[in-house]
Design a protein around this motif. Structure first.
Motif, PDB file in Angstrom:
ATOM      1  N   ASP A 253       0.829  -1.199   0.000  1.00 40.02           N
ATOM      2  CA  ASP A 253       0.000   0.000   0.000  1.00 40.02           C
ATOM      3  C   ASP A 253       0.873   1.263   0.000  1.00 40.02           C
ATOM      4  O   ASP A 253       0.534   2.270  -0.639  1.00 40.02           O
ATOM      5  CB  ASP A 253      -0.914  -0.005   1.225  1.00 40.02           C
ATOM      6  N   LYS A 254       1.995   1.208   0.701  1.00 36.03           N
ATOM      7  CA  LYS A 254       2.900   2.359   0.761  1.00 36.03           C
ATOM      8  C   LYS A 254       3.532   2.639  -0.601  1.00 36.03           C
ATOM      9  O   LYS A 254       3.591   3.786  -1.044  1.00 36.03           O
ATOM     10  CB  LYS A 254       3.990   2.117   1.796  1.00 36.03           C
ATOM     11  N   SER A 255       3.986   1.575  -1.275  1.00 34.82           N
ATOM     12  CA  SER A 255       4.612   1.764  -2.591  1.00 34.82           C
ATOM     13  C   SER A 255       3.597   2.230  -3.626  1.00 34.82           C
ATOM     14  O   SER A 255       3.929   3.009  -4.532  1.00 34.82           O
ATOM     15  CB  SER A 255       5.281   0.462  -3.043  1.00 34.82           C
ATOM     16  N   LYS A 256       2.335   1.797  -3.522  1.00 30.11           N
ATOM     17  CA  LYS A 256       1.291   2.266  -4.435  1.00 30.11           C
ATOM     18  C   LYS A 256       1.071   3.771  -4.274  1.00 30.11           C
ATOM     19  O   LYS A 256       0.939   4.503  -5.261  1.00 30.11           O
ATOM     20  CB  LYS A 256      -0.017   1.517  -4.191  1.00 30.11           C
ATOM     21  N   ALA A 257       1.028   4.227  -3.021  1.00 32.56           N
ATOM     22  CA  ALA A 257       0.830   5.659  -2.761  1.00 32.56           C
ATOM     23  C   ALA A 257       2.001   6.474  -3.298  1.00 32.56           C
ATOM     24  O   ALA A 257       1.804   7.551  -3.881  1.00 32.56           O
ATOM     25  CB  ALA A 257       0.658   5.898  -1.266  1.00 32.56           C
ATOM     26  N   MET A 258       3.226   5.965  -3.140  1.00 33.94           N
ATOM     27  CA  MET A 258       4.407   6.668  -3.646  1.00 33.94           C
ATOM     28  C   MET A 258       4.401   6.728  -5.172  1.00 33.94           C
ATOM     29  O   MET A 258       4.713   7.765  -5.764  1.00 33.94           O
ATOM     30  CB  MET A 258       5.679   5.980  -3.147  1.00 33.94           C
ATOM     31  N   ARG A 259       4.043   5.621  -5.818  1.00 33.64           N
ATOM     32  CA  ARG A 259       3.970   5.592  -7.285  1.00 33.64           C
ATOM     33  C   ARG A 259       2.948   6.600  -7.792  1.00 33.64           C
ATOM     34  O   ARG A 259       3.193   7.319  -8.773  1.00 33.64           O
ATOM     35  CB  ARG A 259       3.589   4.179  -7.758  1.00 33.64           C
ATOM     36  N   LEU A 260       1.792   6.645  -7.153  1.00 32.41           N
ATOM     37  CA  LEU A 260       0.736   7.560  -7.576  1.00 32.41           C
ATOM     38  C   LEU A 260       1.199   9.012  -7.457  1.00 32.41           C
ATOM     39  O   LEU A 260       0.997   9.813  -8.382  1.00 32.41           O
ATOM     40  CB  LEU A 260      -0.509   7.335  -6.722  1.00 32.41           C
TER      41      LEU A 260
ATOM     42  N   CYS B  79      -0.911   4.451 -14.733  1.00 34.30           N
ATOM     43  CA  CYS B  79      -0.581   4.254 -13.317  1.00 34.30           C
ATOM     44  C   CYS B  79      -1.476   5.114 -12.429  1.00 34.30           C
ATOM     45  O   CYS B  79      -1.944   4.666 -11.381  1.00 34.30           O
ATOM     46  CB  CYS B  79       0.889   4.586 -13.077  1.00 34.30           C
ATOM     47  N   VAL B  80      -1.744   6.344 -12.855  1.00 28.15           N
ATOM     48  CA  VAL B  80      -2.631   7.224 -12.090  1.00 28.15           C
ATOM     49  C   VAL B  80      -4.043   6.651 -12.079  1.00 28.15           C
ATOM     50  O   VAL B  80      -4.728   6.655 -11.046  1.00 28.15           O
ATOM     51  CB  VAL B  80      -2.623   8.648 -12.677  1.00 28.15           C
ATOM     52  N   LYS B  81      -4.492   6.142 -13.224  1.00 28.48           N
ATOM     53  CA  LYS B  81      -5.831   5.568 -13.313  1.00 28.48           C
ATOM     54  C   LYS B  81      -5.965   4.348 -12.406  1.00 28.48           C
ATOM     55  O   LYS B  81      -7.032   4.096 -11.830  1.00 28.48           O
ATOM     56  CB  LYS B  81      -6.132   5.180 -14.760  1.00 28.48           C
ATOM     57  N   ALA B  82      -4.873   3.575 -12.262  1.00 25.89           N
ATOM     58  CA  ALA B  82      -4.887   2.390 -11.406  1.00 25.89           C
ATOM     59  C   ALA B  82      -4.578   2.730  -9.961  1.00 25.89           C
ATOM     60  O   ALA B  82      -4.417   1.821  -9.144  1.00 25.89           O
ATOM     61  CB  ALA B  82      -3.885   1.364 -11.930  1.00 25.89           C
ATOM     62  N   ARG B  83      -4.464   4.019  -9.647  1.00 23.00           N
ATOM     63  CA  ARG B  83      -4.199   4.470  -8.273  1.00 23.00           C
ATOM     64  C   ARG B  83      -2.891   3.906  -7.736  1.00 23.00           C
ATOM     65  O   ARG B  83      -2.765   3.536  -6.566  1.00 23.00           O
ATOM     66  CB  ARG B  83      -5.334   4.084  -7.334  1.00 23.00           C
ATOM     67  N   GLY B  84      -1.879   3.824  -8.610  1.00 28.01           N
ATOM     68  CA  GLY B  84      -0.568   3.360  -8.201  1.00 28.01           C
ATOM     69  C   GLY B  84      -0.391   1.860  -8.202  1.00 28.01           C
ATOM     70  O   GLY B  84       0.702   1.363  -7.942  1.00 28.01           O
ATOM     71  N   SER B  85      -1.441   1.115  -8.522  1.00 27.46           N
ATOM     72  CA  SER B  85      -1.363  -0.344  -8.525  1.00 27.46           C
ATOM     73  C   SER B  85      -0.828  -0.824  -9.870  1.00 27.46           C
ATOM     74  O   SER B  85      -0.428  -0.043 -10.731  1.00 27.46           O
ATOM     75  CB  SER B  85      -2.743  -0.931  -8.247  1.00 27.46           C
ATOM     76  N   ASN B  86      -0.810  -2.156 -10.088  1.00 28.53           N
ATOM     77  CA  ASN B  86      -0.379  -2.705 -11.373  1.00 28.53           C
ATOM     78  C   ASN B  86      -1.317  -2.243 -12.470  1.00 28.53           C
ATOM     79  O   ASN B  86      -2.534  -2.396 -12.368  1.00 28.53           O
ATOM     80  CB  ASN B  86      -0.372  -4.227 -11.305  1.00 28.53           C
TER      81      ASN B  86
ATOM     82  N   ARG C  95       1.897  11.595 -10.780  1.00 27.98           N
ATOM     83  CA  ARG C  95       1.201  12.877 -10.911  1.00 27.98           C
ATOM     84  C   ARG C  95       2.196  14.027 -11.061  1.00 27.98           C
ATOM     85  O   ARG C  95       1.995  14.931 -11.876  1.00 27.98           O
ATOM     86  CB  ARG C  95       0.307  13.101  -9.699  1.00 27.98           C
ATOM     87  N   LYS C  96       3.281  13.989 -10.293  1.00 30.71           N
ATOM     88  CA  LYS C  96       4.298  15.047 -10.394  1.00 30.71           C
ATOM     89  C   LYS C  96       4.981  15.023 -11.760  1.00 30.71           C
ATOM     90  O   LYS C  96       5.239  16.072 -12.353  1.00 30.71           O
ATOM     91  CB  LYS C  96       5.324  14.877  -9.283  1.00 30.71           C
ATOM     92  N   LEU C  97       5.259  13.817 -12.270  1.00 33.13           N
ATOM     93  CA  LEU C  97       5.906  13.720 -13.580  1.00 33.13           C
ATOM     94  C   LEU C  97       4.988  14.213 -14.694  1.00 33.13           C
ATOM     95  O   LEU C  97       5.443  14.876 -15.634  1.00 33.13           O
ATOM     96  CB  LEU C  97       6.315  12.269 -13.843  1.00 33.13           C
ATOM     97  N   LEU C  98       3.701  13.911 -14.618  1.00 36.93           N
ATOM     98  CA  LEU C  98       2.763  14.396 -15.635  1.00 36.93           C
ATOM     99  C   LEU C  98       2.684  15.922 -15.621  1.00 36.93           C
ATOM    100  O   LEU C  98       2.595  16.560 -16.678  1.00 36.93           O
ATOM    101  CB  LEU C  98       1.375  13.791 -15.402  1.00 36.93           C
ATOM    102  N   GLN C  99       2.719  16.517 -14.442  1.00 36.03           N
ATOM    103  CA  GLN C  99       2.759  17.981 -14.344  1.00 36.03           C
ATOM    104  C   GLN C  99       4.050  18.522 -14.927  1.00 36.03           C
ATOM    105  O   GLN C  99       4.067  19.551 -15.611  1.00 36.03           O
ATOM    106  CB  GLN C  99       2.615  18.406 -12.882  1.00 36.03           C
ATOM    107  N   HIS C 100       5.149  17.817 -14.674  1.00 36.04           N
ATOM    108  CA  HIS C 100       6.452  18.237 -15.183  1.00 36.04           C
ATOM    109  C   HIS C 100       6.475  18.231 -16.715  1.00 36.04           C
ATOM    110  O   HIS C 100       7.045  19.141 -17.344  1.00 36.04           O
ATOM    111  CB  HIS C 100       7.531  17.307 -14.630  1.00 36.04           C
ATOM    112  N   PHE C 101       5.837  17.228 -17.309  1.00 36.24           N
ATOM    113  CA  PHE C 101       5.863  17.099 -18.768  1.00 36.24           C
ATOM    114  C   PHE C 101       4.917  18.058 -19.479  1.00 36.24           C
ATOM    115  O   PHE C 101       4.852  18.072 -20.710  1.00 36.24           O
ATOM    116  CB  PHE C 101       5.545  15.656 -19.168  1.00 36.24           C
TER     117      PHE C 101
END
Length: 248
Positions: free
Chosen positions: A117-124, A236-243, A128-134
């Motif tokens: 659950d922690k890694s999913k939250a970090m991925r999400l 990844c954002v749509k999957a809420r950080g999951s697979n 989001r930050k990378l999409l804003q960056h791009f």
């Protein structure tokens, strides 16, 4: 021939001299149904249903199908052999019910990365930050690394570990993942496919194989990988950080 509730009406109209097309139009039913009933009238003199031949079902019954369906709903990874043994019926009968009556198919477990659950939250958050960056930077301006946990241990036995799912669920989050036990050596994830299935005695042997595989990758492959970054971030954002591979 399958019984039709319109048999008496078809017989009455046919005996009044109406053709098959006209009967189908008046009753608003399929013309093939009318032709089949008319053929039966011409052959036997009436449209009564012929008693079906053959032995009635004694094992593949409504009750048996309901029991099997409930067990699969509770655990879609059940073994057909074990289910047949528990119910005291042939495996072929269970397989027929699962395939023909319940419309389910046996799928191998997907390979996937283990995510807490922690890694999913970090991925999400990072996606989001990378999409804003791009929004202000080009993907080609970024220097990318693709590191992941890599294992030299054998995969789980996905041949025997199966799931019974409908065709619609085969590409849904219901499809379970088979996770590899992590080995503390990292390497570039894009190389995994080039050395998958090989066994290495030591970490040094693995590193040597990775160097050879890296040298064989062409620039076009790397360019396509980089160009897919935005699409993967959105998934990844749509999957809420999951697979999210099922969304690609």
């Amino acid at each position: 021939m399958k019984s039709s509730p319109h048999r008496p009406s078809i017989e009455l109209l046919f005996k009044r001299g109406l053709g098959s097309a006209e009967i189908a139009r008046r009753l608003q039913i399929s013309s093939s149904t009318v032709r089949n009933v008319v053929a039966a009238i011409k052959k036997r003199g009436d449209a009564s249903e012929v008693k079906k031949s053959g032995r009635p079902r004694s094992v593949n019954t409504r009750n048996t199908r309901a029991i099997i369906k409930k067990r699969i709903i509770r655990n879609d990874g059940l073994s057909l052999n074990r289910m047949a043994s528990q119910l005291g019926i042939a495996r072929s009968t269970v397989q027929s019910i699962v395939k023909n009556d319940l419309k389910l198919k046996s799928y191998k477990l997907r390979r996937g990365q283990y995510l807490s659950d922690k890694s999913k939250a970090m991925r999400l958050e990072k996606c989001r930050k990378l999409l804003q960056h791009f929004q202000v930077r080009r993907v080609s301006d970024v220097i990318w690394t693709d590191e992941k946990i890599f294992t030299i241990e054998p995969l789980p036995n996905r041949q025997n570990q199966r799931q019974l799912l409908s065709k619609d669920d085969s590409m849904s989050p219901k499809r379970r993942l088979a996770h590899n036990p992590p080995f503390p050596e990292k390497c570039h994830g894009m190389l995994e496919g080039k050395i998958a299935g090989k066994v290495f005695a030591t970490v040094d042997d693995l590193k040597a194989a990775l160097e050879v595989a890296w040298a064989s990758i062409d620039d076009g492959y790397l360019r396509r990988t980089v160009n897919s970054v935005k699409k993967r971030l959105r998934a990844c954002v749509k999957a809420r950080g999951s697979n999210f591979e099922i969304l690609l």
